[in-house]
Write a protein that holds these residues in place. Structure first.
Motif, PDB file in Angstrom:
ATOM      1  N   TYR A 129      19.863  -7.066   2.629  1.00 22.74           N
ATOM      2  CA  TYR A 129      18.835  -6.436   1.798  1.00 22.74           C
ATOM      3  C   TYR A 129      18.043  -7.483   1.013  1.00 22.74           C
ATOM      4  CZ  TYR A 129      21.645  -2.317   2.889  1.00 22.74           C
ATOM      5  OH  TYR A 129      22.328  -1.333   3.543  1.00 22.74           O
ATOM      6  N   LYS A 130      17.507  -8.454   1.708  1.00 18.99           N
ATOM      7  CA  LYS A 130      16.749  -9.529   1.067  1.00 18.99           C
ATOM      8  C   LYS A 130      15.379  -9.068   0.575  1.00 18.99           C
ATOM      9  CE  LYS A 130      19.193 -13.448   1.593  1.00 18.99           C
ATOM     10  NZ  LYS A 130      19.485 -14.398   0.497  1.00 18.99           N
ATOM     11  N   THR A 131      14.803  -8.061   1.222  1.00 15.46           N
ATOM     12  CA  THR A 131      13.445  -7.623   0.863  1.00 15.46           C
ATOM     13  C   THR A 131      13.374  -7.132  -0.574  1.00 15.46           C
ATOM     14  OG1 THR A 131      12.994  -7.029   3.161  1.00 15.46           O
ATOM     15  CG2 THR A 131      11.559  -6.067   1.500  1.00 15.46           C
ATOM     16  N   PHE A 132      14.420  -6.499  -1.036  1.00 13.98           N
ATOM     17  CA  PHE A 132      14.456  -6.029  -2.423  1.00 13.98           C
ATOM     18  C   PHE A 132      14.261  -7.203  -3.376  1.00 13.98           C
ATOM     19  CE2 PHE A 132      17.053  -5.445  -6.278  1.00 13.98           C
ATOM     20  CZ  PHE A 132      16.361  -4.386  -6.855  1.00 13.98           C
ATOM     21  N   GLY A 133      14.954  -8.295  -3.141  1.00 15.52           N
ATOM     22  CA  GLY A 133      14.827  -9.466  -4.011  1.00 15.52           C
ATOM     23  C   GLY A 133      13.417 -10.033  -4.008  1.00 15.52           C
ATOM     24  N   ASN A 182       0.804  -1.219   0.000  1.00 16.54           N
ATOM     25  CA  ASN A 182       0.000   0.000   0.000  1.00 16.54           C
ATOM     26  C   ASN A 182       0.835   1.266   0.000  1.00 16.54           C
ATOM     27  OD1 ASN A 182      -2.530  -1.460   0.233  1.00 16.54           O
ATOM     28  ND2 ASN A 182      -1.912  -1.911   2.332  1.00 16.54           N
ATOM     29  N   ASP A 183       2.129   1.136  -0.158  1.00 19.81           N
ATOM     30  CA  ASP A 183       3.012   2.303  -0.074  1.00 19.81           C
ATOM     31  C   ASP A 183       3.685   2.558  -1.416  1.00 19.81           C
ATOM     32  OD1 ASP A 183       4.679   4.329   0.605  1.00 19.81           O
ATOM     33  OD2 ASP A 183       5.980   3.163   1.903  1.00 19.81           O
ATOM     34  N   PRO A 184       3.212   3.577  -2.161  1.00 22.00           N
ATOM     35  CA  PRO A 184       3.828   3.858  -3.467  1.00 22.00           C
ATOM     36  C   PRO A 184       5.252   4.354  -3.360  1.00 22.00           C
ATOM     37  CG  PRO A 184       2.278   5.587  -2.856  1.00 22.00           C
ATOM     38  CD  PRO A 184       2.125   4.500  -1.850  1.00 22.00           C
ATOM     39  N   TYR A 185       5.636   4.849  -2.183  1.00 23.94           N
ATOM     40  CA  TYR A 185       7.006   5.345  -2.004  1.00 23.94           C
ATOM     41  C   TYR A 185       8.007   4.213  -2.193  1.00 23.94           C
ATOM     42  CZ  TYR A 185      11.187   6.980   0.410  1.00 23.94           C
ATOM     43  OH  TYR A 185      12.482   7.294   0.735  1.00 23.94           O
ATOM     44  N   SER A 186       7.751   3.071  -1.567  1.00 19.25           N
ATOM     45  CA  SER A 186       8.664   1.939  -1.692  1.00 19.25           C
ATOM     46  C   SER A 186       8.735   1.464  -3.139  1.00 19.25           C
ATOM     47  CB  SER A 186       8.218   0.799  -0.777  1.00 19.25           C
ATOM     48  OG  SER A 186       9.120  -0.281  -0.848  1.00 19.25           O
ATOM     49  N   TYR A 187       7.597   1.452  -3.813  1.00 19.73           N
ATOM     50  CA  TYR A 187       7.553   1.072  -5.228  1.00 19.73           C
ATOM     51  C   TYR A 187       8.450   1.990  -6.055  1.00 19.73           C
ATOM     52  CZ  TYR A 187       5.454   0.499  -9.900  1.00 19.73           C
ATOM     53  OH  TYR A 187       5.255   0.290 -11.239  1.00 19.73           O
ATOM     54  N   ASN A 234      10.693  -8.436  -3.342  1.00 19.05           N
ATOM     55  CA  ASN A 234       9.755  -7.489  -3.938  1.00 19.05           C
ATOM     56  C   ASN A 234       9.846  -7.422  -5.459  1.00 19.05           C
ATOM     57  OD1 ASN A 234       8.621  -6.820  -1.510  1.00 19.05           O
ATOM     58  ND2 ASN A 234       9.729  -4.909  -1.261  1.00 19.05           N
ATOM     59  N   ILE A 235      11.030  -7.589  -6.030  1.00 13.59           N
ATOM     60  CA  ILE A 235      11.088  -7.535  -7.493  1.00 13.59           C
ATOM     61  C   ILE A 235      10.455  -8.793  -8.100  1.00 13.59           C
ATOM     62  CG2 ILE A 235      13.081  -5.993  -7.558  1.00 13.59           C
ATOM     63  CD1 ILE A 235      14.842  -8.353  -8.291  1.00 13.59           C
ATOM     64  N   ILE A 236      10.484  -9.904  -7.381  1.00 10.94           N
ATOM     65  CA  ILE A 236       9.777 -11.098  -7.856  1.00 10.94           C
ATOM     66  C   ILE A 236       8.264 -10.878  -7.765  1.00 10.94           C
ATOM     67  CG2 ILE A 236       9.326 -13.536  -7.384  1.00 10.94           C
ATOM     68  CD1 ILE A 236      12.259 -13.800  -6.558  1.00 10.94           C
ATOM     69  N   ILE A 237       7.814 -10.247  -6.685  1.00  6.07           N
ATOM     70  CA  ILE A 237       6.393  -9.895  -6.567  1.00  6.07           C
ATOM     71  C   ILE A 237       5.985  -8.974  -7.712  1.00  6.07           C
ATOM     72  CG2 ILE A 237       4.700  -8.642  -5.173  1.00  6.07           C
ATOM     73  CD1 ILE A 237       6.224  -9.603  -2.685  1.00  6.07           C
ATOM     74  N   LEU A 238       6.832  -8.000  -8.004  1.00  2.77           N
ATOM     75  CA  LEU A 238       6.534  -7.062  -9.093  1.00  2.77           C
ATOM     76  C   LEU A 238       6.449  -7.771 -10.434  1.00  2.77           C
ATOM     77  CD1 LEU A 238       8.553  -3.749  -8.540  1.00  2.77           C
ATOM     78  CD2 LEU A 238       6.080  -4.046  -8.672  1.00  2.77           C
ATOM     79  N   LEU A 239       7.395  -8.657 -10.709  1.00  2.23           N
ATOM     80  CA  LEU A 239       7.386  -9.370 -11.978  1.00  2.23           C
ATOM     81  C   LEU A 239       6.141 -10.234 -12.101  1.00  2.23           C
ATOM     82  CD1 LEU A 239       9.016  -9.901 -14.577  1.00  2.23           C
ATOM     83  CD2 LEU A 239      10.045 -11.867 -13.413  1.00  2.23           C
ATOM     84  N   ASN A 240       5.688 -10.785 -10.993  1.00  2.82           N
ATOM     85  CA  ASN A 240       4.492 -11.611 -11.000  1.00  2.82           C
ATOM     86  C   ASN A 240       3.236 -10.795 -11.320  1.00  2.82           C
ATOM     87  OD1 ASN A 240       2.937 -13.982 -10.575  1.00  2.82           O
ATOM     88  ND2 ASN A 240       2.463 -13.315  -8.490  1.00  2.82           N
ATOM     89  N   ARG A 241       3.231  -9.500 -10.934  1.00  4.44           N
ATOM     90  CA  ARG A 241       2.046  -8.659 -11.113  1.00  4.44           C
ATOM     91  C   ARG A 241       2.123  -7.755 -12.333  1.00  4.44           C
ATOM     92  NH1 ARG A 241       1.476  -6.246  -4.953  1.00  4.44           N
ATOM     93  NH2 ARG A 241       1.045  -8.211  -3.865  1.00  4.44           N
TER      94      ARG A 241
END
Length: 439
Positions: free
Chosen positions: A234-238, A184-189, A240-247
């Motif tokens: 910095y595992k969260t970045f990895g 829900n946070d566009p800043y992180s995106y 999140n980019i998989i989540i992004l690719l999925n969506r």
């Protein structure tokens, strides 16, 4: 057109005064600059009072973009805004106004971002993001968007990339790692997109330096090098980019993610950066996308295959053999060996990329097993046919005639399938080509 400093009583008076200020026809250069200056001073004065909501801020900036002074003197006004931002001095409020105007105008006219690069605004944007990061989330969000759009449409200069420090990149990774509401946070995106597009810029710069023959030294890809040194932090970045690719369904962002993955799976110190469970999700995404991509997305399909090979060969998947049966079926399908006759023939590039994936050791063993099984089946079929004896000459003649026409022989008598039309990449955004200069 001199600006008069006075107090307004309400928002309606603000909008009325703004309309009066930008509605006039202006022709001389001096009056254009005076009009821009008056607009910036007036709106900056009331940003924190009447332009608190994002929709009000955008409405104000769109009014200026649609005004006669901007429409008729677009190039002059753009340069005035950019030089005001770069050379200053600018208040926080004025930087917000200028940033939003340049962002909205640049998304409609790429010339704006090219002019910003020409006026060396990129280093100013990076400096604001790094050294003025405590000036409030609004300024930070606007300048994150500006940097992303500038990087997305053009290759930055060598000096711009020199301004990207390890501390700045680590700050971006830290912002992603410590965000607790990513969905829900566009800043992180926005921060994640900056890291992706910076990786792309390093790749473009490496190719440019290698091919241009100038005296520049290769700059270290700070995004990859920091993950190589501190990936466990910095595992969260990895994830999140998989989540992004999925969506994600925007090809430009999909390509940026794939190029980041390619860098990580081809750099030995980051082979095992991702969690194993995340790699399984990623494999599922690859299988789905390679099955479902339409024929006119061949370039994107090629990029998926370029990343699939090091993913299978170098990550933890080489030990777990996750979804090996599905992967074998997928690659056979893409190679054309399991397709029906109505499918169009695959290109040489596709054949080469699929063949490379098939040669991954733990998958090639599966292919060899399948091939052996098919050979054994064929031998059994041939043996069974040889035991059948015809009962009369007519049957014998018919049997002989039919057995001499094999399925391959039948296939070559069919008219050739129409050639597949290649994708139109003329208008593809910069950076969406082959990975690492691969042919």
């Amino acid at each position: 057109m001199d600006f008069v400093d006075y107090q307004l009583e309400n928002k309606e008076q603000f909008w009325a005064e703004l309309d009066d200020m930008i509605s006039g026809q202006i022709h001389s250069s001096s009056l254009i600059e005076s009009a821009v200056k008056s607009f910036l001073r007036f709106t900056a004065l009331y940003v924190d009072e009447y332009l608190v909501a994002d929709e009000d801020l955008m409405r104000c900036c769109y009014k200026f973009i649609d005004s006669p002074v901007f429409v008729k003197h677009r190039g002059h006004v753009r340069r005035k805004l950019i030089t005001t931002l770069v050379k200053g001095p600018c208040s926080l409020q004025m930087m917000i106004i200028i940033g939003v105007i340049l962002l909205l105008d640049g998304r409609a006219h790429v010339d704006t971002f090219e002019m910003m690069e020409e006026e060396q605004a990129c280093r100013l944007v990076i400096d604001v993001l790094w050294h003025r990061r405590d000036d409030g989330p609004r300024l930070h969000q606007i300048f994150l968007e500006l940097l992303y759009e500038m990087c997305r449409v053009q290759r930055l200069q060598y000096s711009d990339m020199e301004a990207v420090s390890d501390d700045f990149v680590e700050y971006l990774f830290h912002a992603v790692e410590h965000n607790e509401d990513y969905d829900n946070d566009p800043y992180s995106y926005s921060v994640i997109r900056i890291l992706l597009v910076l990786n792309e810029q390093y790749m473009l710069l490496a190719n440019h330096v290698a091919s241009s023959g100038n005296n520049h030294e290769q700059l270290e890809n700070r995004v990859v090098s920091i993950l190589a040194r501190k990936g466990s932090t910095y595992k969260t970045f990895g994830t999140n980019i998989i989540i992004l690719l999925n969506r994600e369904r925007e090809p430009c962002l999909q390509l940026l993610i794939l190029k980041m993955l390619y860098q990580l799976f081809t750099t030995e110190s980051t082979f095992e950066y991702f969690y194993t469970n995340d790699l399984r999700v990623l494999t599922d995404v690859f299988i789905r996308e390679l099955h479902d991509l339409p024929d006119d997305s061949e370039m994107l399909r090629h990029t998926f295959l370029r990343v699939l090979h090091p993913l299978l060969a170098h990550s933890q998947l080489r030990h777990s053999h996750y979804k090996h049966e599905e992967l074998v079926k997928l690659l056979k399908s893409l190679a054309g060996t399991s397709r029906s006759a109505h499918y169009l023939p695959i290109s040489e590039t596709m054949a080469r990329l699929v063949s490379r994936c098939m040669k991954v050791p733990w998958l090639s063993f599966r292919f060899a097993q399948d091939e052996l099984h098919l050979q054994q089946q064929q031998q059994q079929n041939d043996l069974g046919m040889s035991l059948i004896q015809p009962t009369d000459s007519v049957t014998s003649s018919a049997s002989t005639a039919s057995s001499t026409l094999s399925l391959p022989d039948m296939a070559i008598t069919l008219p050739p399938s129409p050639a597949r039309k290649g994708p139109d990449v003329k208008n593809t955004p910069l950076g969406s080509g082959l990975i690492a200069g691969e042919a």
